[in-house]
Design an enzyme around this catalytic site. Structure first.
Site, PDB file in Angstrom:
ATOM      1  CG  LEU A 120      -2.003  -1.101   1.264  1.00  0.00           C
ATOM      2  CD1 LEU A 120      -2.830  -0.990   2.530  1.00  0.00           C
ATOM      3  CD2 LEU A 120      -2.899  -1.069   0.047  1.00  0.00           C
ATOM      4  CB  CYS A 121       4.095   2.184   0.071  1.00  0.00           C
ATOM      5  SG  CYS A 121       4.984   0.652  -0.219  1.00  0.00           S
ATOM      6  N   GLY A 122       2.335   2.449  -3.150  1.00  0.00           N
ATOM      7  CA  GLY A 122       2.573   2.783  -4.543  1.00  0.00           C
ATOM      8  C   GLY A 122       3.666   1.942  -5.167  1.00  0.00           C
TER       9      GLY A 122
END
Length: 347
Positions: A120-122
């Site tokens: 969930l951090c690109g």
């Protein structure tokens, strides 16, 4: 008896014409779904938006803690660099005989790859994995043997599934400490000093801004005396401007070398002192890259959660428009039915 029958008929007729409760009202058809389903989906999107916004604020709080940790370790690194520069100037060419400063023919390289433990951090993890894989293939194509040291679960899972030569693995965590950096640096030092590897390269993510980070590589060992004495630094501080998060960057120049008088007598040989300082410097560099990688990961997570919140808001607006159209169509259909019934009665 007739009175009871009259009351029964009265209540029966009243219940027949009573309005239908909203809960039992049939849903209105809209395209390929139902209005009630659209309403439930709107509620789900709203809840998702709340979660993503909360995750963004949590990441922002952790970025502040990461930058505070960097600021707290800054005085020690400045003093260490100043003493190191002064000893280099004092010793001159004698410093080149230290084991950590000696360059040798490179036959084997150790790649230290720093990634995140979570998603969930690109594109933070994927960019680092691509850079590490590219560097690995470059070295193999030149006939150089490569082994890998993984810091962080995401890169370790990727390379482990593909049978890359992973020798060691360490968790990255969200709060890198000096103790964790010491464990990694001690292991790398033993590999280099024992001749198990000829060069150690560190791959990490350099923090640029809240919306940008750069996968970077640097040669950790062997060290170069001139570059160490003149190496500057950058300090990033998370602030708010006009209600939005922003970053202020301050470039820190290299610390001035400490001046040791010519008649100063060292209790230990300066070469031994320098040899003891180098592992401390190496430990500080690993801690710094860990902190910078964590800050980059958290900034990427902030941006990713902001994008998710914006997309949720756009989807909510679109679904609300569809739901309002469905309600309008239902009301129009009911009015048409009433008018048609009235026309039939009058006819």
């Amino acid at each position: 008896m007739k009175v009871y029958q009259a009351l029964f008929l009265l209540f029966a007729s009243a219940s027949a014409f009573a309005p239908i409760a909203p809960a039992s009202r049939p849903a209105t058809q809209l395209f390929d779904g139902k209005a009630n389903a659209i309403r439930d989906r709107i509620s789900t999107v709203k809840n998702t938006k709340k979660i993503t916004m909360a995750m963004k604020l949590v990441a922002a709080a952790k970025v502040r803690k990461a930058q505070d940790a960097v600021l707290q370790t800054r005085p020690f690194s400045e003093t260490l660099q100043s003493v190191f520069g002064g000893l280099i100037n004092r010793l001159g060419t004698e410093a080149a005989d230290l084991p950590l400063l000696q360059e040798r023919e490179v036959k084997k390289v150790t790649l230290v790859v720093i990634s995140g433990d979570r998603g969930l951090c690109g594109s933070y993890n994927s960019y680092m994995i691509k850079k590490a894989e590219k560097r690995y293939n470059e070295l193999i194509s030149k006939g150089i043997e490569v082994d890998m040291v993984m810091v962080g679960k995401k890169a370790n899972q990727y390379f482990e599934r593909r049978d890359f030569p992973i020798k060691e693995y360490y968790d990255c965590g969200q709060k890198p400490s000096a103790a964790e950096a010491t464990i990694i640096s001690d292991s790398l030092l033993s590999k280099y000093l024992s001749g198990e590897t000829d060069s150690i390269e560190l791959l990490y993510t350099r923090f640029v801004s809240l919306i940008a980070s750069t996968p970077s590589a640097r040669t950790l060992l062997p060290l170069k005396a001139t570059s160490l004495a003149n190496e500057g630094d950058e300090i990033f501080q998370l602030t708010t401007k006009a209600g939005d998060f922003s970053v202020e960057k301050t470039e820190m120049t290299a610390s001035e070398p400490a001046e040791f008088p010519a008649d100063m007598i060292f209790e230990q040989d300066p070469v031994q002192i320098l040899n003891a300082i180098l592992p401390l410097y190496l430990n500080g560099q690993i801690l710094r890259t860990l902190q910078e990688s964590v800050a980059s990961e958290l900034a990427a997570r902030m941006q990713s959660m902001q994008s998710a919140s914006d997309n949720a808001g756009a989807l909510e607006s679109e679904l609300s428009m569809q739901y309002n159209r469905a309600r309008q169509a239902a009301v129009t259909a009911e009015l048409l039915e009433i008018v048609a019934g009235a026309s039939a009665i009058e006819g």
